[in-house]
Design a protein around this motif. Structure first.
Motif, PDB file in Angstrom:
ATOM      1  N   LYS A  28       0.731  -1.468   0.026  1.00 47.62           N
ATOM      2  CA  LYS A  28      -0.045   0.020   0.092  1.00 47.62           C
ATOM      3  C   LYS A  28       0.786   1.231  -0.003  1.00 47.62           C
ATOM      4  O   LYS A  28       0.527   2.464  -0.380  1.00 47.62           O
ATOM      5  N   ASP A  29       2.186   1.296   0.539  1.00 53.76           N
ATOM      6  CA  ASP A  29       2.936   2.462   0.633  1.00 53.76           C
ATOM      7  C   ASP A  29       4.414   1.989   0.544  1.00 53.76           C
ATOM      8  O   ASP A  29       4.707   0.793   0.781  1.00 53.76           O
ATOM      9  N   PHE A  30       5.156   3.069   1.012  1.00 53.50           N
ATOM     10  CA  PHE A  30       6.574   2.908   0.980  1.00 53.50           C
ATOM     11  C   PHE A  30       7.069   2.068   2.052  1.00 53.50           C
ATOM     12  O   PHE A  30       8.079   1.234   1.731  1.00 53.50           O
ATOM     13  N   THR A  31       6.370   2.251   3.083  1.00 51.19           N
ATOM     14  CA  THR A  31       6.776   1.158   4.327  1.00 51.19           C
ATOM     15  C   THR A  31       6.508  -0.113   4.036  1.00 51.19           C
ATOM     16  O   THR A  31       7.671  -1.183   4.177  1.00 51.19           O
ATOM     17  N   ASP A  32       5.556  -0.699   3.534  1.00 47.57           N
ATOM     18  CA  ASP A  32       5.100  -1.973   3.149  1.00 47.57           C
ATOM     19  C   ASP A  32       6.254  -2.544   1.930  1.00 47.57           C
ATOM     20  O   ASP A  32       6.894  -3.377   2.234  1.00 47.57           O
ATOM     21  N   TYR A  33       6.854  -1.549   1.180  1.00 55.94           N
ATOM     22  CA  TYR A  33       7.483  -2.223   0.128  1.00 55.94           C
ATOM     23  C   TYR A  33       9.029  -2.055   0.499  1.00 55.94           C
ATOM     24  O   TYR A  33       9.598  -3.117   0.189  1.00 55.94           O
ATOM     25  N   GLU A 338      10.062   9.120  -1.611  1.00 57.12           N
ATOM     26  CA  GLU A 338       9.566   7.719  -0.898  1.00 57.12           C
ATOM     27  C   GLU A 338       8.312   7.261  -1.454  1.00 57.12           C
ATOM     28  O   GLU A 338       7.084   7.449  -1.157  1.00 57.12           O
ATOM     29  N   ASP A 339       8.537   6.770  -2.653  1.00 59.99           N
ATOM     30  CA  ASP A 339       7.464   6.496  -3.657  1.00 59.99           C
ATOM     31  C   ASP A 339       7.907   5.094  -4.229  1.00 59.99           C
ATOM     32  O   ASP A 339       8.911   4.875  -4.758  1.00 59.99           O
TER      33      ASP A 339
END
Length: 454
Positions: A28-33, A338-339
């Motif tokens: 869903k976002d930068f942290t997940d990836y 952060e993408d």
């Protein structure tokens, strides 16, 4: 063997692609990836650490080192285990508490944005070579497994590694790491059991366990390796990245400790394989072959196949970790995006660049990794350690701290790549042969001077 190998390889790679397709839907976002959502438990982090550490250098490379120099060569891996255990005891909790996403991000939090940038540049540039080195080892393994040079197969496997890393990010890397760590361990254990229990062989000379070739295995060599190799396992970007994915500080500490112990145990099996080769295979028989490849050729297919896939897993597990970490660092810490899209683009670019370098590359995995480590360790380890320890206290002065990084890194760079040139200009050999140690000493002293006083 070839048909069985290709069928098994196809299944192996399809499983990884399926894992990444499943994971891509959860991002869903930068942290997940980039840091797998920061939700990983002790088992996942420990297995991921082991898979990351057990690369081509700690399997194919070290068996060759033991064959050439005797069992003391395994200290390369033992120093890594010590570095990881020290990390658990001294800094794992402190690092996880910062909520950093990458190692340069940790430098930003503990020092400044300029510190973040310089460390990011050092890591990304150096780690392209590390990734290429792993791919060189994979190319050698493919040639061994198929009996011929097959660049198209090499490119296809490289592309699949890039693809599943690009799609699923750190989550896919962690999931595949768990499977790869299991395959690595099974392959090496089966190989050891076969050599010592099933196959007829010469009696093992116990002197092989305590003697080594005198050419390079002296006290200074081991002292340098302790800091160079142990330093990367203590505070290297790939190892510390497993800290960032941990659910909390306690898991970060426990995982580093268990992985360090596991690495030490694994080193015993590698030493046993190398010592067996040293006592049972002559140099004339070995010729230009890698010792572990030569041994695999002596085995029945039911042992040879797990060993080959264990070695392939060792290479790929290190490659994908280096790839996702270098790409996350480039996106977050260099271009400051952060993408997920930017990280994926960078994964593709770095992966393709490393593949091209590997196709054209020369040299063995040990020399390639040691070269990268010799620059990273004197430039970053001590300054970053000082910054972490001082973060909750007085902090450090940015200008002096960056000077420590630059001076240490330059010493490592000169010592690794410009030794011949320094000999031409008559710089004393006592300096040129010890520049890595000198760099570490300088970076330590200068970084200590950077500590703010009350």
């Amino acid at each position: 063997m070839n048909n069985i190998f290709f069928i098994a390889l196809g299944i192996y790679l399809v499983v990884f692609i399926i894992i990444s397709i499943v994971d891509v839907k959860k991002i869903k976002d930068f942290t997940d990836y980039a840091v797998a959502g920061r939700i990983q438990g002790t088992f996942a982090v420990t297995m991921s650490l082991l898979a990351t550490m057990l690369g081509a250098s700690t399997t194919i490379g070290l068996v060759d080192e033991v064959y050439t120099n005797g069992a003391p060569a395994i200290l390369w891996m033992v120093f890594g285990a010590i570095g990881l255990i020290l990390q658990s005891l001294l800094i794992s909790g402190k690092i996880r508490a910062t909520e950093a996403d990458t190692l340069p991000d940790l430098a930003r939090i503990t020092v400044s944005k300029s510190a973040e940038m310089i460390i990011a540049l050092i890591i990304v540039i150096s780690w392209i070579g590390v990734i290429a080195g792993q791919l060189v080892a994979m190319n050698s393994l493919i040639q061994f497994a198929t009996g011929r040079s097959d660049k198209w197969l090499f490119v296809i496997i490289s592309a699949i590694v890039i693809l599943y890393t690009l799609l699923g990010g750190q989550s896919s890397v962690v999931r595949t790491d768990k499977l790869q760590a299991f395959i690595i361990v099974i392959g090496i254990i089966l190989c050891t059991i076969y050599l010592y229990v099933i196959k007829e062989s010469n009696t093992i000379d116990t002197n092989t366990f305590v003697t080594a070739a005198p050419a390079n295995n002296d006290f200074k060599y081991y002292f340098t390796q302790f800091f160079v190799v142990g330093g990367v396992f203590f505070l290297g970007p790939d190892i510390i990245s497993r800290n960032f994915i941990s659910r909390d500080e306690d898991i970060a500490k426990k995982s580093a400790l268990w992985a360090g112990i596991g690495l030490f145990i694994f080193s015993i099996f590698i030493a046993l394989i190398g010592v067996w080769a040293k006592n049972n295979i002559s140099l004339n028989e070995m010729q230009d072959s890698k010792a572990l490849f030569y041994i695999a050729n002596m085995m029945p297919v039911y042992i040879k196949l797990p060993l080959i896939f264990g070695l392939l897993s060792a290479i790929l597990s290190s490659t994908d970790t280096c790839l996702i970490n270098a790409s996350s660092i480039f996106a977050k810490d260099i271009i400051r995006k952060e993408d997920v899209r930017y990280i994926r683009i960078t994964v593709a670019v770095i992966g393709i660049l490393a593949t091209v370098l590997a196709v054209w590359g020369r040299g063995d995995i040990m020399s390639l990794l040691t070269g990268a480590y010799s620059i990273y360790t004197p430039g970053i380890i001590f300054p970053l350690l000082i910054a972490i320890l001082c973060y909750s206290k007085n902090g450090v002065k940015t200008g002096i701290w960056i000077t420590a990084v630059v001076l240490g890194g330059l010493c490592g760079l000169m010592g690794t790549y410009f030794g011949s040139w320094m000999n031409v200009v008559h710089i004393p050999a006592v300096i040129t042969s010890n520049l890595t140690l000198i760099g570490m000493g300088i970076s330590l002293v200068v970084s200590l001077l950077s500590i703010k006083r009350k």
